[in-house]
Design an enzyme around this catalytic site. Structure first.
Site, PDB file in Angstrom:
ATOM      1  N   ASP A  13       0.810  -1.222   0.000  1.00 26.24           N
ATOM      2  CA  ASP A  13       0.000   0.000   0.000  1.00 26.24           C
ATOM      3  C   ASP A  13       0.846   1.276   0.000  1.00 26.24           C
ATOM      4  O   ASP A  13       0.447   2.293   0.576  1.00 26.24           O
ATOM      5  CB  ASP A  13      -0.989   0.017   1.186  1.00 26.24           C
ATOM      6  N   LYS A  16       2.101   2.031  -5.170  1.00 27.59           N
ATOM      7  CA  LYS A  16       2.858   1.518  -6.328  1.00 27.59           C
ATOM      8  C   LYS A  16       2.111   1.716  -7.636  1.00 27.59           C
ATOM      9  O   LYS A  16       2.726   2.026  -8.654  1.00 27.59           O
ATOM     10  CB  LYS A  16       3.130   0.018  -6.149  1.00 27.59           C
ATOM     11  N   GLY A  40      -4.219  -4.473  -4.394  1.00 22.80           N
ATOM     12  CA  GLY A  40      -5.185  -3.531  -4.954  1.00 22.80           C
ATOM     13  C   GLY A  40      -4.506  -2.224  -5.257  1.00 22.80           C
ATOM     14  O   GLY A  40      -3.766  -1.699  -4.431  1.00 22.80           O
ATOM     15  N   HIS A  41      -4.691  -1.731  -6.454  1.00 22.88           N
ATOM     16  CA  HIS A  41      -4.126  -0.433  -6.819  1.00 22.88           C
ATOM     17  C   HIS A  41      -5.274   0.486  -7.181  1.00 22.88           C
ATOM     18  O   HIS A  41      -6.191   0.060  -7.858  1.00 22.88           O
ATOM     19  CB  HIS A  41      -3.296  -0.524  -8.091  1.00 22.88           C
ATOM     20  N   GLN A 223       2.266  -6.029  -2.949  1.00 19.35           N
ATOM     21  CA  GLN A 223       2.608  -6.029  -1.507  1.00 19.35           C
ATOM     22  C   GLN A 223       3.929  -5.294  -1.275  1.00 19.35           C
ATOM     23  O   GLN A 223       4.183  -4.311  -1.961  1.00 19.35           O
ATOM     24  CB  GLN A 223       2.665  -7.463  -0.955  1.00 19.35           C
TER      25      GLN A 223
HETATM   26  P1  IMP Z   1      -2.662 -12.869   2.065  1.00 23.70           P
HETATM   27  O1  IMP Z   1      -1.729 -12.247   1.079  1.00 23.70           O
HETATM   28  O2  IMP Z   1      -4.111 -12.687   1.705  1.00 23.70           O
HETATM   29  O3  IMP Z   1      -2.310 -14.298   2.361  1.00 23.70           O
HETATM   30  O4  IMP Z   1      -2.480 -12.071   3.462  1.00 23.70           O
HETATM   31  C1  IMP Z   1      -1.294 -12.175   4.231  1.00 23.70           C
HETATM   32  C2  IMP Z   1      -0.936 -10.832   4.851  1.00 23.70           C
HETATM   33  O5  IMP Z   1      -0.522  -9.932   3.837  1.00 23.70           O
HETATM   34  C3  IMP Z   1      -2.092 -10.148   5.583  1.00 23.70           C
HETATM   35  O6  IMP Z   1      -1.581  -9.457   6.708  1.00 23.70           O
HETATM   36  C4  IMP Z   1      -2.613  -9.154   4.545  1.00 23.70           C
HETATM   37  O7  IMP Z   1      -3.245  -8.050   5.144  1.00 23.70           O
HETATM   38  C5  IMP Z   1      -1.316  -8.743   3.888  1.00 23.70           C
HETATM   39  N1  IMP Z   1      -1.510  -8.269   2.503  1.00 23.70           N
HETATM   40  C6  IMP Z   1      -1.719  -9.020   1.401  1.00 23.70           C
HETATM   41  N2  IMP Z   1      -1.829  -8.247   0.306  1.00 23.70           N
HETATM   42  C7  IMP Z   1      -1.665  -6.981   0.715  1.00 23.70           C
HETATM   43  C8  IMP Z   1      -1.608  -5.723   0.036  1.00 23.70           C
HETATM   44  O8  IMP Z   1      -1.733  -5.605  -1.195  1.00 23.70           O
HETATM   45  N3  IMP Z   1      -1.412  -4.632   0.831  1.00 23.70           N
HETATM   46  C9  IMP Z   1      -1.227  -4.735   2.167  1.00 23.70           C
HETATM   47  N4  IMP Z   1      -1.247  -5.862   2.841  1.00 23.70           N
HETATM   48  C10 IMP Z   1      -1.463  -6.992   2.124  1.00 23.70           C
END
Ligand code: IMP
Length: 423
Positions: A13, A16, A40-41, A223
């Site tokens: 977040d 990017k 998500g962008h 991420q």
């Molecule tokens: P997962 O990727 O859904 O398995 O989540 C694992 C961890 O990564 C959790 O703490 C999510 O909140 C975090 N996470 C996954 N994708 C994002 C992102 O795009 N932005 C921020 N946190 C993320």
């Protein structure tokens, strides 16, 4: 050497999407290299606001070929929905290319993630519940289903038989859920395959040929470094590898092509979900950052945890990725604070650290060493050159640059394209 890697240096977040969109003018290809629709962008350009989960951020520019590479996990239903929405808003999405080697998120991945996270109770990771972890787990266990499997019904059925034998036992006997039906999955996924047929490609070969023809390729991470499966705050991480090294493994070419590695860094820090966060501001300051920065997830709508800038995390990201430059985002959010805190080091276990300590216990107990610098009152959204920023804002940027040891090339003062100030 025309490849550029762009990645998040914090917990995701960082903005990017906007940074990639800003850089994309000079690119011929934009490649998403890991993660799935957990990312998500939001991009605002030419008065349009677009929310992207899987489609690379180059989609707004018609001259760019957008690629989803091998290392991404793809929920085809979500991808098709996103393509439909983008198409309906007038964009030509026909050029999107999807790797035959990418793994698919299947209905049982979503089911299993729901029940396993529930079972973990207070130890839950706070995942996005998009099936990301289970899909990557099956990939490593070599029972994953890949995009190419959708184009051979016999193979698809065989692979599903193998995997469902186990998944349905776990769902029914361990978690007391209903089994998933192979026939329904085959029918649905063959339908998705038909609709995706014109997009699938040997993307490794495509990128290799493009680089040899002197094209500019941007590799876009999702991420951020601190959510990296190896280098992040394990187990509070995602199941993929955002660091720069993996961009090449996923896209399928060697490091000799890479010229720039650009880190995207927010002027403060946010984190979604559980896990350690040394500079978290659990007070009115954190609330103010969250409100002014609209810190709610694009994907899940969850409120993000907010905190002050952490130079240790930046130095760690610089070290892990070989960053050649930084884009600093959302500086405008910090207007109106009398003073700004910056974490310049950690104290943990009787020692001091200038980046991320070597084990989780030390990281959990890390106490920031703070410096306070003067803030500025003015709103920054209308500023169009770095030199026109208040002198305190300029000094803040220069201080972060000095702390990180990496040049800042662009400062963002708002979500629109024209709110990116080159230095
Ligand atoms: P997962 O990727 O859904 O398995 O989540 C694992 C961890 O990564 C959790 O703490 C999510 O909140 C975090 N996470 C996954 N994708 C994002 C992102 O795009 N932005 C921020 N946190 C993320």
């Amino acid at each position: 050497m025309p490849a550029t890697i762009v990645l998040g240096t914090q917990w995701g977040d960082e903005g990017k999407g906007k940074a990639v969109d800003y850089l994309a003018d000079r690119m011929d290809f934009v490649v998403r290299y890991q993660g799935g629709n957990n990312a998500g962008h939001t991009i605002i350009a030419e008065g349009r606001e677009l929310k992207l989960n899987l489609v690379p951020s180059g989609i707004l520019l018609p001259h760019i070929t957008n690629v989803i590479a091998d290392g991404v996990v793809v929920d085809p239903r979500v991808l098709l929905r996103e393509l439909d929405e983008l198409g309906a808003s007038g964009l030509d999405v026909s050029g999107l290319r999807l790797s035959l080697n990418a793994h698919l998120i299947m209905p049982y991945h979503l089911e299993l993630e729901k029940v396993t996270q529930r079972y973990l109770g207070k130890n839950a990771l706070g995942t996005t519940k998009r099936g990301i972890g289970p899909a990557y787990a099956d990939r490593a266990a070599r029972v994953g289903i890949r995009v190419q499997d959708l184009y051979d019904e016999k193979i698809l059925r065989e692979k599903l038989d193998v995997v469902l034998w186990e998944k349905n036992r776990v769902l029914t006997k361990v978690y007391n859920q209903l089994p998933v039906q192979a026939e329904q999955i085959v029918e649905d996924y063959l339908g998705y395959a038909e609709r995706l047929r014109s997009h699938v490609a040997d993307t490794g070969r495509l990128l290799h040929d493009a680089l040899n023809a002197g094209k500019n390729v941007m590799l876009e991470g999702a991420q951020g470094v601190m959510l990296d499966l190896d280098h992040g705050t394990y187990p509070f991480v995602t199941s993929s590898t955002p660091v720069a090294g993996y961009a090449l493994a996923s896209a399928g070419f060697g490091p000799q092509h890479v010229e720039r590695v650009i880190g995207i860094t927010k002027a403060y820090v946010t984190r979604v979900g559980s896990g350690p966060f040394p500079t978290e501001a659990l007070d009115a300051d954190g609330d103010r950052m969250g409100d002014r920065g609209h810190e709610f997830g694009t994907t899940t709508g969850r409120k993000r945890r907010c905190g002050w800038f952490d130079a240790n995390v930046l130095r760690y990201a610089a070290r892990l990725n070989g960053l050649t430059e930084l884009i600093l985002t959302k500086l405008d959010v910090l207007s109106g604070f009398e003073t700004l805190k910056i974490c310049v080091g950690y104290r943990a276990g009787g020692d001091t650290y200038d980046d991320v300590p070597p084990n989780q216990t030390l990281f959990h107990e890390a106490e920031p060493v703070w410096e306070e610098v003067p803030g500025w009152g003015d709103e920054l959204g209308d500023v169009r050159s770095f030199e026109d920023l208040p002198k305190e804002a300029q000094a803040y940027v220069r201080f972060l640059e000095e702390l990180g040891g990496v040049r800042i090339s662009v400062v963002g003062v708002g979500p629109a394209r024209e709110q990116s100030l080159p230095l």
